[in-house]
Scaffold this active site. Structure first.
Site, short mmCIF file in Angstrom:
data_model
loop_
_atom_site.label_atom_id
_atom_site.label_comp_id
_atom_site.label_asym_id
_atom_site.label_seq_id
_atom_site.Cartn_x
_atom_site.Cartn_y
_atom_site.Cartn_z
N CYS A 156 102.98 -4.61 36.02
CA CYS A 156 102.50 -4.60 34.63
C CYS A 156 102.46 -3.17 34.10
CB CYS A 156 101.12 -5.24 34.54
SG CYS A 156 100.43 -5.23 32.87
N CYS A 198 94.75 -1.84 30.31
CA CYS A 198 94.10 -3.14 30.10
C CYS A 198 92.91 -3.32 31.04
CB CYS A 198 95.12 -4.26 30.29
SG CYS A 198 94.44 -5.91 30.22
N CYS A 200 103.04 -10.36 30.01
CA CYS A 200 101.87 -10.24 30.87
C CYS A 200 102.21 -10.85 32.22
CB CYS A 200 100.66 -10.96 30.26
SG CYS A 200 99.19 -10.99 31.32
N GLN A 217 90.40 -25.64 33.33
CA GLN A 217 90.68 -24.48 34.17
C GLN A 217 92.04 -23.89 33.83
OE1 GLN A 217 88.77 -22.95 36.27
NE2 GLN A 217 87.34 -24.34 37.25
N TYR A 248 76.40 -30.73 36.01
CA TYR A 248 77.22 -29.83 35.18
C TYR A 248 78.62 -30.41 35.02
CZ TYR A 248 73.70 -26.48 37.04
OH TYR A 248 72.56 -25.85 37.44
N ASP A 262 78.75 -27.58 40.02
CA ASP A 262 79.64 -26.48 39.63
C ASP A 262 78.98 -25.75 38.48
OD1 ASP A 262 81.72 -24.77 39.16
OD2 ASP A 262 83.12 -26.30 38.43
N CYS A 269 82.15 -20.12 40.75
CA CYS A 269 83.04 -19.03 40.33
C CYS A 269 82.39 -17.68 40.56
CB CYS A 269 83.40 -19.20 38.85
SG CYS A 269 81.99 -19.18 37.73
#
Length: 467
Positions: free
Chosen positions: A63, A69, A161, A285, A322, A393, A420
């Site tokens: 990249c 970035c 990207c 997701q 959740y 989750d 996560c």
């Protein structure tokens, strides 16, 4: 343990405020950083990859703008080393929480860790003033789009990207070009003027359908149909285009009012054999390949991978806390005819979507309830309802102590905790240990290659059951 990853919506994640109870437990997190000598990973420990703290970071051959970035903070690190570092992070977090009988699976990485993001969000901003309009009297501005630089609202122009879907990037470039052709002004967030604020492109991983959401600073969209025709001509893969109206001066990207300009206003995609309707507001997701790995792992840990037509008649009641639009719960219900799934979420629109997804897929063994998950669990316990498996989750901040206390009251025999944020997950696992739950299997999943984020699935069971 026994060895065997939007207000400014680029692909950078931001840490939210702590959940209730985090302050009490925060000082406990530091002790997860020391590895237990009994942990065996089968690999020589690898030192942690450098993270770029500021806008300027290490350069990458993958990249050209990675240093500016900063979203792909470890893209300069070889992928195998990234995986080893993430594996070691999980080992360090859970070494004091799991004994040598706990199975730690190798991290699930990607065979091709590029262009995996099926959702692209690009801001628009004015650049240099240019002459335009009739007679050259009207002033127009150069259209800037791309990614935000780290810790700023400065846009880094980028036509490509390394981690975003290539079709999606071409759609963003086409929108920019059409804006220039028709003299559509980009939004100036400093003074609240201009028309086009953001473009969000979602690409169906299996279906290939493309949803384009144009976020505008006005309800009126002169020439909207012409814009849509031009975008469709330049990008034939586009299947629907929606205008989202956001009149607020805020970092929140989407407004509440929407109008469909072209197509049905949503796309359909397939995940783990089920089809899901995806709109501009739907949570879905962004890495579909790894999401399938993540969810199949959760179903396996829950003991539901026997197939819907296995013929077994011993029912398993599963609570999906959740649950959102019901993705995990529906996949669990489809995986086993023995499962009776109850999905709970406090957002009524998400529950409506979950019910619609269940009907769309013909799933009869799942129901969805609008409620606070903790309160619902306490109500189930008061009614002597038995829950065999809890699937949870939570957001990045993790679960609150109130929620975890409700887990203890309900006392499911098995917990499948998807996270996560393994740091808050480890904190919550430590709290659950006080109720007699112990980790028996752990599997990290690399959802966001070239970033320092890692998803993790932990299976916990009560000690009484283990003994």
């Amino acid at each position: 343990m026994n060895a065997k990853h939007e207000h400014k919506q680029s692909h950078r994640k931001h840490s939210p405020a702590p959940a209730k109870g985090d302050k009490k437990r925060s000082e406990k997190q530091t002790r997860h950083a020391k590895a237990n000598t009994q942990v065996k990973t089968g690999k020589k420990p690898v030192s942690k990859a450098r993270n770029s703290k500021h806008a300027q970071g290490p350069k990458s051959q993958l990249c050209p703008v990675a240093a500016e970035c900063g979203a792909c903070s470890v893209i300069h690190v070889p992928y195998a080393e990234q995986l080893a570092n993430k594996q070691k992070r999980i080992v360090d977090l859970f070494s004091d929480l799991a004994d040598e009988s706990c199975m730690l699976d190798p991290i699930a990485g990607m065979d091709e860790p590029l262009h995996y993001r099926n959702k692209i969000t690009s801001p628009f901003a004015p650049g240099r003033a240019q002459k335009g309009g009739r007679g050259g009297q009207e002033r127009r501005h150069e259209v800037l789009c791309g990614m935000y630089a780290a810790h700023s609202h400065r846009i880094i122009p980028a036509d490509t990207c390394a981690v975003e879907n290539e079709i999606g990037r071409k759609v963003i470039a086409a929108i920019k070009a059409i804006m220039g052709k028709y003299g559509i002004e980009p939004y100036n967030e400093d003074i609240g003027t201009g028309f086009m604020r953001h473009a969000i492109v979602r690409v169906g991983h299996e279906s290939g359908e493309v949803l384009v959401t144009l976020v505008t600073n006005s309800k009126q969209f002169p020439g909207a149909k012409n814009f849509a025709r031009e975008l469709k001509r330049r990008c034939p893969a586009v299947t629907t285009i929606v205008q989202n109206v956001n009149l607020r001066q805020t970092n929140v990207i989407l407004g509440q009012e929407e109008h469909t300009i072209y197509g049905p206003g949503f796309i359909i995609d397939t995940l783990c054999g089920l089809s899901f309707r995806i709109s501009s507001h739907s949570f879905y997701q962004v890495n579909s390949k790894q999401t399938e790995v993540l969810y199949r792992t959760a179903v396996q840990f829950a003991g539901l991978n026997d197939g819907a037509e296995s013929g077994r008649n011993d029912s398993i009641t599963v609570l999906d806390a959740y649950c959102g639009t019901g993705t995990i719960g529906l996949i669990a219900a489809a995986a086993s005819g023995r499962a009776q799934v109850i999905g709970v979420d406090s957002v009524d629109s998400a529950i409506r979507d979950a019910r619609a997804n269940a009907a769309h897929n013909g799933i009869k063994n799942a129901e969805f309830v609008t409620a606070d998950a903790g309160a619902f669990m306490k109500e189930c316990a008061a009614q002597n309802r038995t829950i065999d498996v809890l699937m949870m989750d939570p957001p990045r901040a993790g679960a609150s102590e109130d929620f975890l206390d409700a887990v203890n009251v309900l006392s499911p025999g098995r917990i499948v905790y998807i996270s996560c944020n393994p740091t808050t997950q480890a904190r919550d696992v430590e709290y659950l240990r006080t109720f007699g739950y112990r980790p028996v299997r752990i599997r990290p999943v690399d959802m966001f290659p070239h970033t320092d984020h890692v998803e993790n699935v932990v299976l916990l069971e009560r000690e009484a059951k283990l003994s």
